[in-house]
Write an enzyme that holds these catalytic residues in place. Sequence first.
Site, short mmCIF file in Angstrom:
data_model
loop_
_atom_site.label_atom_id
_atom_site.label_comp_id
_atom_site.label_asym_id
_atom_site.label_seq_id
_atom_site.Cartn_x
_atom_site.Cartn_y
_atom_site.Cartn_z
N CYS A 126 38.06 50.78 40.35
CA CYS A 126 38.86 51.01 39.14
C CYS A 126 38.04 50.85 37.86
CB CYS A 126 40.06 50.08 39.11
SG CYS A 126 39.72 48.41 39.59
N HIS A 234 43.12 47.50 32.89
CA HIS A 234 41.77 46.97 32.66
C HIS A 234 41.26 47.48 31.31
CE1 HIS A 234 41.72 45.43 36.61
NE2 HIS A 234 40.83 46.23 37.19
#
Length: 331
Positions: A126, A234
């Site tokens: 990710c 994130h």
Amino acid sequence: MKVAVFGATGLVGSVMLKVLDEMNFPVSELIPIASERSVGKEVTFKGKPYKVVNAQTGLGMKPALAIFSAGGDASKEWAPKFAEIGCYVVDNSSAWRMDPTKKLVVPEINACELAPEDRIIANPNCSTIQMVLALAPLHRKYQIKRIVVSTYQSVSGTGAKALKQMSAERSGQEADMVYPYPIDMNCLPHIDVFTESGYTKEELKMINETRKILGDDTINVSPTTVRVPVKGGHSEAVNVEFANDYDLDEVRDILSKTEGVVVQDDPANKVYPMPLYAEGKNEVFVGRLRRDLSHPNTLNMWIVADNLRKGAATNAVQIAMYLLKQGFIKA
Ligand code: 2RA
């Protein structure tokens, strides 16, 4: 088309089901696969209940496509077996990412490298996906020499139990510890395991995967990955040095025209990406674009994305969409 989701009962697996539905992927029959302890449970897809099965049963149902998010060991064992029966496997674990015979794909960057014989396709980590999506067009234009990146990674990247630890700490209750320390009101500079180099595996993934996806082993990456008490999304502070000078307005223009990227960059009006607002969305959000005043040909940027979506499930389903569009798999 028969589609298997291996890890269907996990956090990423459940988002995969959502994204398959949202993108209207032509699933005629869903095959939810999970570990033995989940066999018999039910998942709902497009309003219909499906019983969870184990890997062997799922294999026997002969899916055309299998999206894996069940950890590296399961992928190493089962992805080749699914590929052997002619199934296309999109794997979200790290098992195949650095295998030289496997493609590591962010569709907007390098799906065009996929060929019909690529039966096991690796979904990048990710923290890599959101960074390379924003950097790829700039690399093509200005040629990246070095990236210094600090990440601020959400707790959902660890999983459901970690989210439980944070919410228990936040409400002052006893928490089952997933992390070595409290995560609420804290930051942990420790994602995945430490290696002899002093870097964690998460940091080494950012180095190695970035080079593979951008197809350039000369790119130097210096990452520090940090867990922060955020539920989903994130964030990354990226400092990127180019071989050539750049024009900031041109950078903003390139990024605003990059598929999958949204520029949110008007600090004077408090406009910049934030995980709270990126969570649940499929795009990668870029802001705080500014010249590094301390070093020539160098740009600072802030990159935010939902780690369960573009960082995992959405990227995997977008790969599957590409396979469908190319006719490698049929509706
Ligand atoms: C994390 N990137 O955020 C890792 C795995 N999802 O923990």
